[in-house]
Scaffold this active site. Structure first.
Site, short mmCIF file in Angstrom:
data_model
loop_
_atom_site.label_atom_id
_atom_site.label_comp_id
_atom_site.label_asym_id
_atom_site.label_seq_id
_atom_site.Cartn_x
_atom_site.Cartn_y
_atom_site.Cartn_z
N ARG A 123 -32.99 28.86 -5.88
CA ARG A 123 -32.00 29.92 -5.62
C ARG A 123 -32.19 30.49 -4.21
O ARG A 123 -31.23 30.83 -3.52
CB ARG A 123 -32.08 31.03 -6.66
CG ARG A 123 -33.39 31.76 -6.69
CD ARG A 123 -33.44 32.89 -7.71
NE ARG A 123 -34.82 33.27 -7.95
CZ ARG A 123 -35.25 34.52 -8.02
NH1 ARG A 123 -34.41 35.52 -7.87
NH2 ARG A 123 -36.51 34.78 -8.25
N GLU A 178 -17.66 38.66 -14.53
CA GLU A 178 -17.81 37.26 -14.13
C GLU A 178 -16.51 36.47 -14.24
O GLU A 178 -16.23 35.60 -13.42
CB GLU A 178 -18.91 36.60 -14.98
CG GLU A 178 -20.30 37.22 -14.80
CD GLU A 178 -20.48 38.55 -15.55
OE1 GLU A 178 -19.62 38.89 -16.40
OE2 GLU A 178 -21.48 39.25 -15.28
N PHE A 211 -24.02 33.65 -17.53
CA PHE A 211 -22.77 34.40 -17.39
C PHE A 211 -21.72 33.62 -16.59
O PHE A 211 -20.52 33.87 -16.75
CB PHE A 211 -23.05 35.75 -16.73
CG PHE A 211 -24.23 36.46 -17.37
CD1 PHE A 211 -24.33 36.55 -18.75
CD2 PHE A 211 -25.24 37.00 -16.59
CE1 PHE A 211 -25.42 37.17 -19.35
CE2 PHE A 211 -26.33 37.63 -17.18
CZ PHE A 211 -26.44 37.71 -18.56
N ASP A 225 -37.30 37.53 -19.14
CA ASP A 225 -36.03 38.08 -19.64
C ASP A 225 -35.68 37.56 -21.04
O ASP A 225 -34.88 38.15 -21.75
CB ASP A 225 -34.89 37.78 -18.67
CG ASP A 225 -34.74 38.86 -17.62
OD1 ASP A 225 -35.45 39.89 -17.73
OD2 ASP A 225 -33.93 38.69 -16.69
N ARG A 285 -34.74 30.22 -11.14
CA ARG A 285 -35.36 31.46 -10.68
C ARG A 285 -36.75 31.19 -10.12
O ARG A 285 -37.16 31.75 -9.11
CB ARG A 285 -35.48 32.42 -11.86
CG ARG A 285 -36.38 33.60 -11.58
CD ARG A 285 -36.37 34.61 -12.71
NE ARG A 285 -37.16 35.77 -12.35
CZ ARG A 285 -38.37 36.02 -12.84
NH1 ARG A 285 -38.92 35.22 -13.73
NH2 ARG A 285 -39.04 37.08 -12.45
#
Ligand SMILES: Cc1ncc(C[n+]2csc(CCOP(=O)(O)OP(=O)(O)O)c2C)c(N)n1
Lengths: 310, 270
Positions: free
Chosen positions: A7, A55, A80, A114, A164
């Site tokens: 990313r 989104e 999303f 998460d 990530r």
């Protein structure tokens, strides 16, 4: 070895791209810090559009922007983007064949803490099922950068899956030119063909080293473009080795494994093993621990491959 | 065009809608007929040219309520984008006249729609793109259904339109009060739509009669304060112009049979 998240490489590449291609605009949905589009935003504030936490609207605004001669890159988490906005991507981007790049970060279980709600393990399946969609999963930071440039060149709808987690940046012989739709053979081998994508490429390379110590000669192929897949390369290595293993940080339903199987089914006689997330949701934990929980570390992959060969 | 000429065009468009849906044996006459004056008036203003359908500087239109495709096709045919001979193929295999508009198939159609709730966002993107590129002549129009406004994404789009100060955008609501399962007010009331749109930052024009060409023209031509997107809420009659279809929810997605076609065309003679 240096570690950089794909990313981050994407965010930086956008800035480089922005400097040379005025058509490029970037959209985000209140996750610019996480997706790293903030780097572009800082460099080109008047070419960055935040859609807010919306989104679906972001994807369709990108569709509209693309019809005005711009090249929109839009980012959110994979959950999303590919999940929430699936139908927007399907109907308003891919169906009219608009030139929109959906670059989603935080894909797979390596999201870590998460937990399952944020670990999208279905995005490759969702995106590759859409007719004419290009689907890319870069294996490391250099590839993410190259893929970002390639996507800007390419005219049409595309999805890029980014991670990530900071992961090793390939060095030396492992650095290959990036060409859309062209798989990269990172290690030659004759006993088993291991097809991997994303973060699993470096794990597969490590696994191949472990296997080599046991006298198993594994070829490792980086399938960075899931769609259109490099059928020629897949066929060649499946025939050459007679045993095929796929490794992905994604559900074993509908992802890389199925894409490779689709190429081989009814055409090549070989054993076949899919390694990935096996019909389970993800969960919280340190990324390394979560990857281990799902059998996606090099030693586990090596064990799994060995078992599939005996 | 003069009001009388526009009125004649509207009649022709209505006949085309009836013929297209009757030929196909399916389609959406109700929400096509309610939108005729609105779409005809918008296209009368748009800077478009069938000979240069991809001209960058053209105005844009997004039929967010994509099921009103028969009306759209008839208007596009009137402006030379579609050959009327294609009508016979509406909803048939390999036809450019898909059940819902397909931008790949017809130059002049700026977005593919049919899945409700998405077109407004696309139009917002277009208006934003025009601003971004400094194309100050370009105006963007989108036509929504009132039922369609139950989709949450519409409100995301409206928020963005005001946030990005899209005074080059006009959102038109074909407010015929009906959807599929019944009246909007029974299914899911929109409440005070004008107040909602105002609260979302739009300059709102409400038309008591959404078939009044002069009133539509006035609203379309009215200036808006700088930075404000425009919203025209047009109170229309679903099935307008065909007596047995007017205000009948059952004519949302049902084609007339031969007898009904004949009667409808008779009522629409002109
Ligand atoms: C996302 C989505 N959900 C459902 C439908 C099915 N559908 C087609 S038309 C319609 C009713 C639309 O009502 P309205 O927007 O008021 O249109 P009008 O009455 O003007 O025809 C529905 C539910 C659809 N096309 N898209």
């Amino acid at each position: 070895m240096e570690k950089i998240a794909t990313r981050e490489a994407y965010g930086k590449a956008l800035v480089e791209l922005g400097a040379q291609d005025a058509r490029v605009v970037v959209l985000d949905a209140d996750l610019a810090g996480a997706t790293q589009t903030k780097i572009f935003k800082a460099a080109y504030p008047d070419r960055f559009y935040n859609a807010g936490i919306a989104e679906a609207n972001m994807v369709n605004m990108a569709a509209g922007l693309s019809t005005m001669g711009l090249v929109p890159f839009c980012s959110s988490f994979a959950m999303f983007a590919a999940g929430r906005a699936y139908e927007q991507i399907r109907n308003s981007v891919a169906y009219p064949r608009f030139n929109v790049k959906v670059c989603a970060t935080h894909a797979g279980v390596s999201v870590g803490e998460d937990g399952g709600s944020h670990q999208c393990i279905e995005d490759i399946a969702l995106m590759r099922a859409i007719p004419g969609m290009t689907v890319i999963v870069p294996a490391d930071a250099n590839e993410a950068r190259a893929a970002t440039f390639a996507l800007a060149e390419f005219e049409g709808p595309a999805y890029m899956r980014l991670a990530r987690l900071a992961t090793p940046v390939f060095e030396g012989d492992m650095v290959k030119p990036f060409e859309l739709g062209k798989a990269n053979v990172l290690r030659e081998g004759k006993d088993v063909a291991v097809f991997a994508c994303g973060l699993m490429v470096s794990e597969a390379l490590e696994a191949a080293k472990i296997l080599a110590a046991d006298g198993i000669d594994a070829a490792v192929i980086n399938i960075h473009t899931i769609k259109p897949i490099d059928s020629e390369c897949v066929m060649k290595y499946a025939k050459q080795c007679g045993h095929v293993v796929t490794v992905e940080e994604h559900s074993t339903i509908g992802g890389l494994g199925d894409a490779v199987a689709d190429v081989l089914m009814g055409k090549v006689n070989c054993s076949f093993k899919k390694i990935g997330v096996e019909d389970r949701f993800g969960q919280s934990g340190k990324a390394a621990d979560v990857l281990r929980e799902y059998g996606l570390t090099a030693d586990q992959i090596a064990e799994n491959i060995k078992a599939s060969l005996s | 065009m003069s009001t009388a000429q526009l009125a004649a065009t509207c009649k022709q468009v209505r006949r085309d809608i009836i013929n297209m849906t009757a030929n196909a044996g399916s389609g959406h006459p109700g929400g096509s007929l309610s939108a005729v004056e609105l779409m005809v008036s918008v296209f009368d203003r748009m800077r478009i040219d069938a000979k240069k359908p991809h001209d960058e500087n053209r105005d844009r239109f997004v039929l967010s309520k994509g099921h009103s495709a028969p009306c759209y096709y008839a208007v596009l045919a009137h402006h030379g984008f579609i050959d009327r001979a294609e009508y016979a193929n509406f909803r048939q295999l390999h036809s450019i006249l898909q059940g819902h508009p397909d931008a790949k198939k017809i130059p002049g159609i700026d977005a593919s729609t049919g899945s409700l709730g998405q077109g407004c966002s696309i139009a917002v993107g277009m208006a934003l793109g025009a601003k971004h590129r400094g194309m100050s002549d370009v105006k963007v129009y989108t036509l929504l259904g009132d039922g369609e406004m139950q989709e949450g994404q519409i409100w995301e789009a409206c928020m963005a339109a005001a946030h990005y100060k899209l005074d080059n955008l006009t959102v038109i609501v074909d407010n015929n009060g009906l959807q599929i399962d019944g009246r909007n007010d029974e299914v899911m009331s929109l409440g005070d739509l004008a107040a909602k749109m105002r609260a979302f930052g739009f300059e709102v024009f409400e038309l008591a009669d959404g078939h009044d060409l002069d009133a539509i023209a006035a609203a379309l031509d009215a200036a808006v304060p700088a930075g404000k997107p425009k919203c025209i809420i047009a109170h229309t009659v679903k099935g307008k112009g065909v007596s047995f279809m007017e205000n009948q929810v059952g004519w949302h997605g049902k084609a007339p049979n031969e007898e009904q076609r004949a009667q409808a065309l008779k009522e629409l003679e002109g």
